[in-house]
Design an enzyme around this catalytic site. Structure first.
Site, mmCIF file in Angstrom:
data_model
loop_
_atom_site.group_PDB
_atom_site.id
_atom_site.type_symbol
_atom_site.label_atom_id
_atom_site.label_comp_id
_atom_site.label_asym_id
_atom_site.label_seq_id
_atom_site.Cartn_x
_atom_site.Cartn_y
_atom_site.Cartn_z
ATOM 1 N N GLY A 1 0.833 -1.302 0.014
ATOM 2 C CA GLY A 1 -0.150 0.018 0.077
ATOM 3 C C GLY A 1 0.735 1.138 0.130
ATOM 4 O O GLY A 1 0.650 2.205 0.189
ATOM 5 N N GLY B 1 2.428 2.372 -2.613
ATOM 6 C CA GLY B 1 2.391 3.180 -4.001
ATOM 7 C C GLY B 1 3.335 2.614 -4.951
ATOM 8 O O GLY B 1 3.783 3.194 -5.843
ATOM 9 N N LYS B 2 3.695 1.373 -4.784
ATOM 10 C CA LYS B 2 4.561 0.904 -5.577
ATOM 11 C C LYS B 2 4.307 0.565 -7.028
ATOM 12 O O LYS B 2 4.853 0.986 -8.004
ATOM 13 C CB LYS B 2 5.306 -0.831 -4.938
ATOM 14 N N THR B 3 2.918 -0.074 -6.956
ATOM 15 C CA THR B 3 2.383 -0.252 -8.290
ATOM 16 C C THR B 3 1.954 1.010 -8.943
ATOM 17 O O THR B 3 2.117 1.360 -10.018
ATOM 18 C CB THR B 3 0.989 -1.188 -8.042
ATOM 19 N N HIS C 1 -12.645 -0.602 33.211
ATOM 20 C CA HIS C 1 -11.518 -1.192 32.475
ATOM 21 C C HIS C 1 -10.957 -0.020 31.883
ATOM 22 O O HIS C 1 -9.629 0.357 31.880
ATOM 23 C CB HIS C 1 -11.898 -2.363 31.500
ATOM 24 N N GLU C 2 -11.643 0.751 30.892
ATOM 25 C CA GLU C 2 -11.230 1.450 29.722
ATOM 26 C C GLU C 2 -10.577 2.679 30.804
ATOM 27 O O GLU C 2 -9.678 3.344 30.443
ATOM 28 C CB GLU C 2 -12.326 2.062 28.865
ATOM 29 N N HIS D 1 -7.132 2.453 31.684
ATOM 30 C CA HIS D 1 -6.128 2.818 30.761
ATOM 31 C C HIS D 1 -5.866 4.242 30.653
ATOM 32 O O HIS D 1 -5.020 4.759 30.712
ATOM 33 C CB HIS D 1 -6.621 2.276 29.304
HETATM 34 P P1 ADP Z 1 1.451 -1.207 -3.516
HETATM 35 O O1 ADP Z 1 1.632 -1.623 -4.657
HETATM 36 O O2 ADP Z 1 2.654 -0.646 -2.812
HETATM 37 O O3 ADP Z 1 0.977 -2.245 -2.558
HETATM 38 P P2 ADP Z 1 -0.408 0.452 -4.677
HETATM 39 O O4 ADP Z 1 0.221 1.127 -5.318
HETATM 40 O O5 ADP Z 1 -1.264 -0.463 -5.156
HETATM 41 O O6 ADP Z 1 0.227 -0.126 -3.342
HETATM 42 O O7 ADP Z 1 -1.401 1.595 -3.715
HETATM 43 C C1 ADP Z 1 -2.485 1.371 -3.419
HETATM 44 C C2 ADP Z 1 -3.553 2.627 -3.539
HETATM 45 O O8 ADP Z 1 -2.898 3.754 -2.742
HETATM 46 C C3 ADP Z 1 -3.123 3.660 -4.772
HETATM 47 O O9 ADP Z 1 -3.878 3.307 -6.031
HETATM 48 C C4 ADP Z 1 -3.466 4.902 -4.419
HETATM 49 O O10 ADP Z 1 -4.642 5.231 -4.410
HETATM 50 C C5 ADP Z 1 -2.726 4.891 -3.033
HETATM 51 N N1 ADP Z 1 -1.519 5.407 -2.827
HETATM 52 C C6 ADP Z 1 -0.461 4.540 -2.251
HETATM 53 N N2 ADP Z 1 0.657 5.251 -2.351
HETATM 54 C C7 ADP Z 1 0.310 6.505 -2.728
HETATM 55 C C8 ADP Z 1 1.244 7.810 -2.935
HETATM 56 N N3 ADP Z 1 2.415 8.242 -2.581
HETATM 57 N N4 ADP Z 1 0.419 8.803 -3.086
HETATM 58 C C9 ADP Z 1 -0.686 8.608 -3.598
HETATM 59 N N5 ADP Z 1 -1.580 7.889 -3.616
HETATM 60 C C10 ADP Z 1 -1.121 6.604 -3.041
HETATM 61 ZN ZN ZN Z 2 -7.914 -2.975 27.548
HETATM 62 MG MG MG Z 3 0.928 -3.427 -5.663
#
Ligand code: ADP
Ligand code: ZN
Ligand code: MG
Length: 617
Positions: free
Chosen positions: A207, A209-211, A425-426, A429
């Site tokens: 997530g 942004g590699k793709t 409990h909460e 914390h």
């Molecule tokens: P990865 O391939 O690293 O798992 P993705 O490129 O598939 O991640 O990212 C998923 C989505 O998250 C993208 O389509 C975009 O909407 C959002 N996102 C992730 N990184 C960025 C970034 N640096 N700038 C803008 N959007 C991003």
């Molecule tokens: Zn707790």
């Molecule tokens: Mg990806």
């Protein structure tokens, strides 16, 4: 009279197809009944109207025994049910009044449409069945012609994504800018004798942004984008993966210059010879094929391979050799400024209220990836739509953050003994966190369940926590134990519940590394990582203990003593502030959520008034 019947018939046929379509669409929802028109006349009314000369046209329908009657002052014809076909009374009356009348052969306006609609539905159903059978046949056929490998990669001629869509990862962008130039103007480099790299490896958690980055490179360079996921190489049959690699590179060569993107390359690119039982033949063959292809194409042919993974440590070293993926670019989860930039990109196409501060959101979301942030704004937009608001406000965004972190909101418990226990409990914390120095500030404490949790205490990490001190870690352990401590102090040792399971797990995950990795115990600054990952089973499973049993038991003693001391101080804070907690518990049960600022104000007020109460008492 001939002209009249034609007119009606024409009207039906010209609209027939539209009506058929409407009927098909409608039938699936409501099933048109052959309902009588409300505008119907009775037979006697019709006779009456003919006698008083109010009728302009009559069309007789022998099949349904109806007369379709148009009155002088109306456009919409009315229906009249007749007793019998050769109604001499009616006909002679019409003759007498010299009325224009005709005979229609149509069944009715609606009837043919209903019939055709039904036939159409039947055909549709048959068609769907045939398709299902075909698909099943295909699936079993696939096993037979696996050697041919139907291509599984995707090609986009234009990705339509540019560097502007990628926010935050500036260093990576700068490095990859060069790749764009390689694709666009290779002469710049080849003319001075430089060899253009074949492969770039993007390393980073999911997530980030590699793709997106890879697509942006293709988009900026204006070249086609071929993509395949590593897991798609790996199939049931030996040789399929390898032939897919071959296909992919063949297609890419035909379309050069272009960019090949291999996602999750670790699925094929693991170290060879490490699988169970001497290695996974299929994966090895695929990897070998990939290496061959990467060596095979001449440099400067305009193909650049970009691969993504989140774990470089398991990759086969042969992949990382120069001439293959010799450039490596690490993309990490975004820091505050980068998160802000990503939020700005994704806020562009959303209606956001002017008072919303993207900075505040960026501050609340350390550890979020780019994809999490995109998802966050989308969730907020969904909340906004659901609440029928016109703009996204801070309320929706905060709800979305809570939801992304902790899951869906549940319905609060009704006032009961268990609600009271959860409240204590909460508050355990929250109080410990607020009164311990060195703890990050309380964001809110709530009894509204979310995901698995029945109540939640939120904190705001006020800065990026790259480094944490020993006292900060201890404060965190103590506040995490505050929940269980409150249960014990208030309800007694026998009444403690299973509600603290998560807390206990979290405590162990902080205290363990304090001893074994950070050298924060009496054992001193020695690295005692409990187990070492080996590639023995492909890097995932084989964990082998690195140290002796004696050391293991000494680590155990240290971890225990940290946790025990923290628990003691949590109990102490709660015992000393018992009256304050009793006071807050009623407020929390009534309001269900107390925000951090209010919580601190309530404590301050209470502590100010306390001496007065004491002197009065
Ligand atoms: P990865 O391939 O690293 O798992 P993705 O490129 O598939 O991640 O990212 C998923 C989505 O998250 C993208 O389509 C975009 O909407 C959002 N996102 C992730 N990184 C960025 C970034 N640096 N700038 C803008 N959007 C991003
Ligand atoms: Zn707790
Ligand atoms: Mg990806």
């Amino acid at each position: 009279m001939k002209s009249l019947s034609k007119k009606v018939a024409n009207k039906t046929s010209s609209n027939q197809w539209i009506l058929v379509w409407c009927a098909v669409v409608l039938q699936s929802f409501v099933f048109l009944p052959a309902k009588a028109n409300e505008q119907n006349l009775s037979y006697s009314q019709l006779i009456e109207k003919i006698k008083t000369e109010q009728v302009s046209e009559i069309l007789l329908d022998p099949i349904t025994n109806r007369a379709i009657v148009t009155l002088n002052n109306e456009k919409q014809p009315r229906e009249v049910y007749l007793f019998q076909q050769n109604n001499s009374e009616l006909i002679s009356l019409m003759r007498q009044k010299n009325l224009d009348f005709g005979v229609s052969s149509s069944v009715s306006d609606v009837e043919p449409v209903r019939v055709m609609g039904n036939i159409f539905l039947l055909l549709l159903f048959l068609g769907a069945l045939v398709m299902l059978f075909r698909r099943a046949a295909n699936a079993s056929g696939q096993a037979m012609n696996f050697g041919k490998s139907r291509a599984r990669f995707h090609m986009e001629a234009k990705t339509g994504i540019t560097f502007q869509d990628v926010a935050g990862i500036e260093e990576a962008k700068e490095e990859l800018q060069e790749v764009v130039t390689f694709l666009k103007q290779p002469e710049k480099f080849t003319s001075v004798g430089a060899k253009i790299p074949r492969g770039v490896l993007l390393v980073g958690p999911p997530g980030t942004g590699k793709t997106l980055m890879a697509k942006a490179i293709a988009g900026e360079a204006g070249v086609p984008f071929f993509s395949i996921s590593g897991s798609e190489f790996v199939e049931m049959f030996v040789g399929v993966g390898a032939s897919r690699v071959r296909d992919l590179f063949k297609k890419a060569k035909e379309n050069a210059p272009c960019l090949i993107f291999i996602d999750e390359i670790d699925a094929v690119g693991r170290q060879r010879g490490t699988g169970i039982g001497g290695g996974n033949d299929e994966r090895e063959q695929t990897l070998n094929q990939l290496l061959t292809e990467m060596d095979g194409f001449e440099r400067n042919t305009g193909i650049i391979v970009i691969a993504a993974t989140n774990r470089m440590d398991v990759l086969d070293t042969a992949l990382l050799r120069p001439g293959r993926f010799d450039r490596r670019i690490t993309i990490d989860n975004p820091d505050f400024k980068e998160r802000l930039a990503i939020l700005e990109v994704h806020a562009q196409n959303k209606k956001i209220a002017p008072e919303v501060s993207l900075e505040a959101i960026a501050r609340r979301t350390p550890g979020f990836s780019g994809a999490d942030l995109a998802n966050l704004l989308n969730e907020a937009a969904i909340f906004t739509g659901r609440r029928r608001k016109l703009e996204i406000t801070m309320t929706e965004i905060n709800d979305a953050v809570d939801r992304v972190i902790a899951g869906m909101e549940g319905t609060p418990l009704v006032d009961s003994k268990s609600k009271r226990l959860i409240a204590y409990h909460e508050l355990g914390h929250a109080i410990v966190a607020t009164l311990m120095p060195g703890h990050y500030p309380l964001e809110k404490v709530t009894l509204i369940p979310r995901g698995q949790a029945k109540g939640l205490t939120w904190y705001t990490p006020d800065e990026e926590m790259y480094l944490m001190s020993r006292s900060q870690l201890l404060a965190q352990i103590t506040s995490t134990l505050g929940g269980r401590a409150a249960e014990e102090v208030i309800f007694g040792e026998d009444e403690v519940t299973t509600g603290a399971a998560q807390d206990i797990q979290q405590v162990t995950s902080i205290a363990g590394p304090m001893v074994t990795q950070f050298g924060m115990s009496d054992l001193g600054p020695i690295f005692l990582e409990e187990s070492k990952e080996t590639v023995f089973l492909g890097g995932d499973w084989g964990k082998r203990s690195e140290h002796s049993e004696e050391i293991a038991s000494r680590i155990d003693v240290q971890v225990r003593s940290i946790v025990k001391n923290c628990y003691k101080s949590a109990k102490q804070i709660i015992t000393e502030n018992r009256d304050l907690i009793d006071y807050l518990v009623d407020i929390l049960i009534e309001k269900e959520t107390i925000a951090g600022d209010e919580f601190r104000r309530l404590i301050a007020e209470y502590q100010e008034n306390k001496p007065k109460i004491l002197t009065l008492g």
